[in-house]
Structure formats: structure tokens, C-alpha cells
Enzyme design. Structure first.
Site, short mmCIF file in Angstrom:
data_model
loop_
_atom_site.label_atom_id
_atom_site.label_comp_id
_atom_site.label_asym_id
_atom_site.label_seq_id
_atom_site.Cartn_x
_atom_site.Cartn_y
_atom_site.Cartn_z
N CYS A 1 0.70 -1.14 -0.35
CA CYS A 1 -0.28 0.33 0.23
C CYS A 1 0.62 1.30 0.13
O CYS A 1 0.56 2.53 -0.73
CB CYS A 1 -0.28 -0.08 0.89
N THR B 1 8.18 -1.08 6.06
CA THR B 1 7.33 -1.82 4.68
C THR B 1 7.51 -2.33 3.95
O THR B 1 7.55 -2.00 2.87
CB THR B 1 5.98 -1.85 4.93
N GLU C 1 9.85 -5.36 7.74
CA GLU C 1 9.71 -4.44 8.22
C GLU C 1 11.99 -4.78 8.04
O GLU C 1 11.98 -5.52 8.62
CB GLU C 1 9.68 -3.14 9.46
N TYR D 1 -5.25 2.40 6.79
CA TYR D 1 -5.60 1.74 7.43
C TYR D 1 -7.03 1.54 7.84
O TYR D 1 -7.38 0.17 8.56
CB TYR D 1 -5.15 2.36 8.67
FE1 SF4 Z 1 -1.27 -2.48 3.28
FE2 SF4 Z 1 -1.50 -2.04 6.34
FE3 SF4 Z 1 0.42 -3.38 5.13
FE4 SF4 Z 1 0.38 -0.54 5.60
S1 SF4 Z 1 -0.25 -1.90 7.37
S2 SF4 Z 1 1.55 -1.36 3.48
S3 SF4 Z 1 -1.22 -0.38 4.96
S4 SF4 Z 1 -1.37 -3.98 4.96
FE FE Z 2 2.23 1.56 7.32
#
Ligand code: SF4
Ligand code: FE
Length: 508
Positions: free
Chosen positions: A105, A192, A261, A300
Site C-alpha cells: 500500500c 514495510t 520491515e 488503515y
Molecule cells: Fe498496507 Fe496495512 Fe501493510 Fe500498511 S500496514 S502496507 S496499509 S497492509
Molecule cells: Fe503502514
């Protein structure tokens, strides 16, 4: 190749030059086969695989505004409010399927934010960033890239501006301007999906003052470019995933999927001019940050809701396995979990439905509602998790290892004493408890809880924006007009007059 599938995505990762990835004190020889990373790649692969499923294609794909072709929605520039709502629904769907972070995302959100901001920058300053970025956006669609949107600098001493830091590299910056490009140094934290990406799209981390030009930089670079390295983040209980055996599978709680991460380090990386989208234009850094944050705060309202669906399913399942489905307080807790989860979804949908077209042509969510969405996300998943742990019972944290279940000498004892509801499957009960542990305290809790707190900006960041966007002066006009007037005519006149003054910049 516009739409990759899971297999072609995995192959595309193997085609990258070897990434320099540090994990647990070692430089990995083959990062993508490491057990932590393999699970996180499975999660990203879902975003490709479901795009080919006839049932999910309408949500997972979109028609490109740049070429008219069908592209993965993660590479799409949102063209209307329906696109924005579909984005949230897609994220909920994926969250349900993997129960963790599918990592794609941030790139989608960065794409839309940089596209809009380069347009505005060019219009005001006469720069030529937008056409360059359009070429990148097309390549992203055409190659079906995972793009790692990279915003968060390590920031060092929070009380100091970037240029005042004893080590200025804690804010990513341009260290050399060359005729054909720039050289950048610094790092991006909490990234991420970094190791699972094809490209990195870097943005400034905060708004910048006019003398902070070296930090006002946006660019794209291949994930395997010279000078880039990754230091992999630890997750709670991640070692349970290390051994490739049945016991590890059981104890990890959700063995197929994982998030990821990493710290990305840019050690004097050269970026050619055609991949630079901001280079010193300080007045646009804040706008870019706010737009990206709005999109990601909307995100989110989808992804956490999908993970919440898994949490609710786990609560209902463990209630059955424990034999407590008839208890009225358990039923009520599950209703409450649904109420909270759907509240988050409502926020994700609302900020999307109230979105608006930007001058560049793509759509932005309603920033106030997106910040309200994320502010709720910093709280409600914790309450859902608390209720889930309440229903699960203490066994979730005192269960013996799966190796004791697999050991014939102790298996019978555990079967006898950890049996649940009459006729229920004790092994399923064990696995369900491990899933709950994963979601609320283990690897899955990074995506479901801690990221809910700090991802897309910590709670205070949303409160600042809510304070800025909520237009309290207009609200005072309504209150004063109602308090001060005793005729229908004058009350309405006072409201109109007051609003005109406020909107003209004066206080009512
Ligand atoms: Fe996507 Fe949620 Fe991961 Fe952020 S935490 S990249 S919004 S799946
Ligand atoms: Fe995030």
C-alpha cells in the site's frame, strides 16, 4: 507484462541483482529464501494472485488513466471516489486473506501523492518533474512493480531541525548535485516490504523550511541499486518461524504469511535526473507529506479491518472450542468487536466517498476524515485485541510448545488436559490459541497493533491535523448565532454573516 501472478512476481525478485540484506547479525546469501522473508513474500504474492481471480478482479484491478490498460489496483492513480472506496475494500479483502501486512500500500499511496504534488510544483515553479514522474508511473503500471514508498527518516534528536542534527544523515539528504543527477545519503526506517520491492520511491519526511533544501528531496531508485543496503527488522516471536518443521508451523500461529520491515540505508546513492521528482523545493515538502499521510491513513481503514475480521473469526472460533458460545457476555463481546471493526471500515469508506479531484486529475481522500480514521485505528484494534484475549483465556500465553504435542511421551497428557468443548478438536484449539497469540502479541501484532499506533504517523500527528482541519471557527458561528438570537430570521442571518466573515479570513 501488465499483470504478474504470484509465480512471475517471485521470479522477478530473483532477477534483481543480489540485495545486501543484514538479518540477525548476518549478511544473507539468498534473502528471498530466508524463512522470515519467504513468509512475507507469500503475503505480497497474494496481491498478484488475487488480481487473476475472476471473483476479485474488479477490486484488485483498475483501468489505467495513463494507458487505458488493465492494471493492478496497487499501481493505479485513483480516478474517482469509487476508486478510493475500492482501494479500501481491496485492502480489507487482503487483510482477511493473510491476517497480516501485505506491504504494497505504501507504494500506491506514494504514487498518488507524488503524482499530484509534482503537477502542482511544476505549475507554480515552472519545474518539469511531473512528466518525469508520469514516466515512472507508467513503468510502475506496465511492470506491475512493488514500489516501496519511503518517507520516515530516523530523525535523531526530535528537538532539533534536520540541519541542526549533530549527524545530518539522520534526515535523508542530497550530498552532491551533479549535472546528470544527485547523490543522496541517509536512511529510511520501518520500511514495510522493502526487501520484497522492485523500486523505492523516496519522499521527504516532514515539511521543510526554506533553508532546508538539501532535505526536500523525492526520487525513485531500483531496490538493487548500488549503495543501498537493508537491515531487517525483528518481530516478536519471529524465531518460531526459523525451523522448517511442523512444530514451528504450529507455534508460529500463522505459518504461511508474515509482514516485513527494514531499515533502508542509502550510502551515497547516485540518482539520475530523470528519476528525481523534488530537489530543494522546500515549500512543497509539507504538501507531499500531508497527501501521502492522508492516503495512508485511509489505507488503515481497510487493512486493519481485514485483520480485525480474522481477529473476530478467531474469537468466535475459540469461544466454540472452549464451549462458551452460549454465554451472553461472550456474545456481547463479539458484537462489540464487530461494532468497533465496522466503525473503522466506515471511516475508511467515508474519507473515500468524500474525496475530491486534485489539479493533476487523480483523487485525494477527505484529509480530515482520513485523520479521524487513523486516530480511531490507534485505539480500536487494541480494544478488539483485548476482547479477543479475554475470550481466548490464559492458555493463549501458557501453552506448552508444539514439540510437546508432537512428542508421544507428553502428547496424550496434553490431549487429556487441554481438551475443550465436548467433541471439539483439541489440535484446532491449540492452533487457534497460537493464531490469537500471533495476532495480539506475536509477529502479526506488528501489523495489527503496533503499526496501528505508529504507522502512517503517530497519534499526535493526526490530532494536529484534526485540530487544523476541523474548522472550529465556523462551529463557533453556529453556536453564537443560536445563543444570541430569538427570531428565525435573525438566527439564519447571523449564521450567514458569521460564516462569510470566517470564510473571508476574519473571526466571527
Ligand atoms: Fe498496507 Fe496495512 Fe501493510 Fe500498511 S500496514 S502496507 S496499509 S497492509
Ligand atoms: Fe503502514
Amino acid at each position: 507484462m501488465t499483470l504478474m501472478n504470484a509465480e512471475s512476481y517471485r521470479e522477478s525478485l530473483r532477477k534483481r541483482k543480489p540485495l545486501k540484506v543484514w538479518l540477525d547479525g548476518k549478511l544473507l546469501e539468498n534473502p528471498i529464501d530466508h524463512p522470515y522473508i519467504k513468509a512475507s513474500i507469500n503475503t505480497v504474492a497474494l496481491t498478484y494472485e488475487l488480481a487473476h481471480d475472476p471473483e476479485f478482479k474488479p477490486l484488485m484491478t483498475a483501468t489505467s488513466a495513463l494507458t487505458g490498460e488493465t492494471v493492478n489496483r496497487f499501481c493505479h492513480l485513483h480516478q474517482n471516489t469509487q476508486d478510493l472506496m475500492n482501494k479500501v475494500k481491496m485492502q480489507r479483502l487482503l487483510g482477511q486473506r493473510c491476517g497480516t501486512c501485505f506491504q504494497r500500500c505504501v507504494g500506491m499511496d506514494a504514487l498518488n501523492a507524488v503524482f499530484a504534488t509534482t503537477f502542482d510544483m511544476d505549475k507554480k515553479l515552472g519545474t518539469t518533474y511531473h512528466e518525469r514522474f508520469k514516466s515512472f508511473a507508467k513503468a510502475m503500471e506496465q511492470n506491475d512493480w512493488i514500489v516501496d514508498g519511503a518517507m520516515t527518516d530516523p530523525k535523531g534528536d526530535r528537538g532539533l531541525r534536520p540541519a541542526e542534527q549533530p549527524d545530518k544523515d539522520v534526515y535523508l539528504r542530497v550530498v552532491e548535485q551533479r549535472p546528470d543527477g544527485i547523490v543522496v545519503r541517509g536512511a529510511k526506517a520501518h520500511q514495510t516490504g522493502a526487501v520484497n520491492s522492485h523500486q523505492i520511491l523516496v519522499m521527504p519526511t516532514v515539511s521543510m523550511k526554506s533553508d532546508e533544501g538539501e532535505f526536500a528531496v523525492a526520487f525513485s531508485v531500483a531496490a538493487d541499486a548500488e549503495g543501498i543496503s537493508y537491515i531487517y527488522g525483528r518481530q516478536s516471536c519471529d524465531e518460531r518461524k526459523l525451523a522448517d518443521d511442523e512444530a514451528s508451523d504450529i507455534d508460529s500461529g500463522s505459518s504461511c504469511y508474515g509482514g516485513q520491515e527494514a531499515l533502508i540505508v542509502f550510502d551515497d546513492v547516485f540518482v539520475p535526473s530523470e528519476n528525481v521528482y523534488m530537489n530543494g523545493e522546500t515549500e512543497f515538502a509539507g504538501l507531499l507529506v500531508d497527501r501521502f499521510a492522508s492516503y495512508h491513513r485511509q489505507s488503515y481503514g481497510g487493512c486493519k479491518v481485514g485483520k480485525g475480521d480474522v481477529a473476530i473469526g478467531a474469537a468466535a472460533s475459540i469461544a466454540e472450542l472452549n464451549g462458551v458460545t452460549k454465554a451472553s457476555h461472550v456474545k456481547d463481546k463479539i458484537v462489540e468487536m464487530n461494532h468497533l471493526n465496522e466503525t473503522l471500515f466506515s471511516c475508511g469508506i467515508a474519507c473515500s466517498a468524500n474525496g475530491a479531484k486534485m489539479p493533476a486529475g487523480n483523487f485525494l481522500v477527505d484529509p480530515l476524515l482520513a485523520n479521524v480514521c487513523k486516530q480511531n485505528v490507534t485505539r480500536l484494534p487494541y480494544e478488539i485485541a483485548r476482547l479477543l484475549q479475554d475470550i481466548a483465556g490464559g492458555l493463549m500465553v501458557t501453552l506448552p510448545s508444539a514439540r510437546d504435542w508432537l512428542n508421544p511421551e507428553t502428547a496424550g497428557i496434553l490431549e487429556k488436559y487441554f481438551a475443550g468443548a465436548a467433541g471439539s478438536d483439541t489440535r484446532l484449539r491449540i492452533r487457534m490459541l497460537r493464531l490469537i497469540e500471533n495476532l495480539t502479541m506475536g509477529r502479526g501484532a506488528v501489523a495489527y497493533l503496533t503499526e496501528s499506533m505508529h504507522g502512517a504517523g503517530s497519534p499526535q500527528a493526526q490530532r494536529i491535523l484534526i485540530g487544523r482541519l476541523a474548522n472550529v471557527e465556523e462551529k463557533k458561528v453556529y453556536a453564537k448565532a443560536l445563543a444570541m438570537n430569538n427570531s428565525l430570521v435573525t438566527v439564519e442571518a447571523a449564521i450567514r454573516e458569521g460564516l462569510a466573515k470566517v470564510r473571508g479570513g476574519k473571526k466571527a
